[in-house]
Design a protein around this motif. Structure first.
Motif, mmCIF file in Angstrom:
data_model
loop_
_atom_site.group_PDB
_atom_site.id
_atom_site.type_symbol
_atom_site.label_atom_id
_atom_site.label_comp_id
_atom_site.label_asym_id
_atom_site.label_seq_id
_atom_site.Cartn_x
_atom_site.Cartn_y
_atom_site.Cartn_z
ATOM 1 N N THR A 9 0.812 -1.222 0.000
ATOM 2 C CA THR A 9 0.000 0.000 0.000
ATOM 3 C C THR A 9 0.844 1.271 0.000
ATOM 4 O O THR A 9 0.318 2.365 0.247
ATOM 5 N N LEU A 12 0.284 5.986 -2.864
ATOM 6 C CA LEU A 12 -1.028 6.584 -3.096
ATOM 7 C C LEU A 12 -0.773 8.074 -3.296
ATOM 8 O O LEU A 12 -0.876 8.881 -2.385
ATOM 9 N N VAL A 23 -0.954 4.500 -7.819
ATOM 10 C CA VAL A 23 -1.280 3.650 -6.670
ATOM 11 C C VAL A 23 -0.556 2.310 -6.740
ATOM 12 O O VAL A 23 -0.288 1.779 -7.807
ATOM 13 N N SER A 24 -0.287 1.764 -5.546
ATOM 14 C CA SER A 24 0.187 0.393 -5.407
ATOM 15 C C SER A 24 -1.014 -0.547 -5.427
ATOM 16 O O SER A 24 -2.139 -0.132 -5.114
ATOM 17 N N VAL A 27 -3.713 -0.847 -2.342
ATOM 18 C CA VAL A 27 -4.483 0.307 -1.873
ATOM 19 C C VAL A 27 -5.975 0.037 -2.028
ATOM 20 O O VAL A 27 -6.423 -0.442 -3.076
ATOM 21 N N LYS A 28 -6.737 0.318 -0.991
ATOM 22 C CA LYS A 28 -8.188 0.122 -1.065
ATOM 23 C C LYS A 28 -8.822 1.175 -1.979
ATOM 24 O O LYS A 28 -8.432 2.340 -1.976
ATOM 25 N N ASP A 31 -10.047 4.356 -0.377
ATOM 26 C CA ASP A 31 -9.024 5.364 -0.049
ATOM 27 C C ASP A 31 -8.710 6.223 -1.268
ATOM 28 O O ASP A 31 -8.431 7.422 -1.136
ATOM 29 N N THR A 54 -9.340 -3.992 -3.121
ATOM 30 C CA THR A 54 -8.115 -3.292 -3.487
ATOM 31 C C THR A 54 -8.134 -2.934 -4.954
ATOM 32 O O THR A 54 -8.796 -3.589 -5.771
#
Length: 249
Positions: A9, A12, A23-24, A27-28, A31, A54
């Motif tokens: 994560t 971001l 983003v990785s 990451v949700k 978010d 994710t």
């Protein structure tokens, strides 16, 4: 082979002037939504499981969501990927600009491939301006056939909803058992409809939808009076999966 990227994560990063976010895979999605909204922007894809899913999973499955009716799905908002191939080679597809039209479109090929063509380790996502306002209505039906017919009626009425979802009686009752949201248990189905854009135009767009529904005998349309009610209606859709899982079938 199962690869769990849920702890990946670290990245971001938003670039609001360029309308992109990097983003990785762990990451949700929720978010990403919150960060974009902080800059009055929007990442359009909105899977109902956004609070727990994710972005890596969204990319692998080409996830959609209620906004798909107007804004499309995940692949429509990805402009670049970092991917590790089965041979262990790191490749990058696409770029960081919205207009990137040369060469093969490997980005869209990889999205939805479920890891069979490579493992996505980073993504560059396209953002759009956040709509000025939204309005939501719940349409209640006595029979499922009319509910299905109403979807086509709404989509051909001259207004493009920003969100639209249908729930049958079983889903309604599972959610009501789970969360007690005062839903109409006797309804054969409900349709949730959202319109977005200029606040002065939204009531007119809902009026167009209501008129179209009246032409096929549908009159039970309940419009959310405030943002709390609107959020509560869309919470109904988000709770369908956990409600069914909790019920055991």
């Amino acid at each position: 082979i199962v690869m769990d990227f849920s702890q990946w994560t670290q990245k971001l990063e938003i670039y609001p002037d360029d309308l992109i976010i990097k983003v990785s895979p762990g990451v949700k999605t929720g978010d990403i939504h919150r960060l974009a909204e902080h800059y009055n922007l929007m990442y359009a894809p909105d899977p109902s499981s956004s609070s727990i899913c994710t972005i890596g999973g969204n990319l692998a499955e080409n996830a959609g969501g209620p906004r798909g009716v107007k804004y499309g799905v995940t692949k429509d908002y990805v402009i670049g990927l970092e991917v590790v191939t089965a041979a262990g080679k790191l490749i990058r597809t696409g770029g960081s600009t919205v207009k990137n039209v040369t060469g093969y479109d490997l980005t869209k090929l990889l999205i939805g491939s479920e890891g069979t063509l490579g493992i996505i380790t980073e993504a560059t996502l396209r953002l759009i301006p956040k709509p000025l306002d939204t309005m939501t209505a719940m349409v209640i039906f006595d029979d499922l056939y009319t509910a299905g017919k109403s979807i086509s009626k709404i989509l051909t009425a001259g207004v493009r909803p920003s969100k639209m979802e249908i729930l049958d009686q079983n889903s309604i009752n599972k959610v009501e058992d789970y969360a007690e949201l005062n839903l109409p248990r006797d309804a054969a189905a409900i349709i949730l409809v959202e319109v977005d854009g200029d606040p002065e135009v939204l009531p007119k767009e809902l009026a167009v939808i209501k008129k179209a529904l009246e032409e096929i005998g549908v009159s039970n349309v309940q419009v959310a009076e405030n943002k709390d009610q609107e959020q509560k209606l869309w919470q109904v859709r988000k709770l369908v999966s956990p409600a069914i899982v909790t019920s055991g079938y």
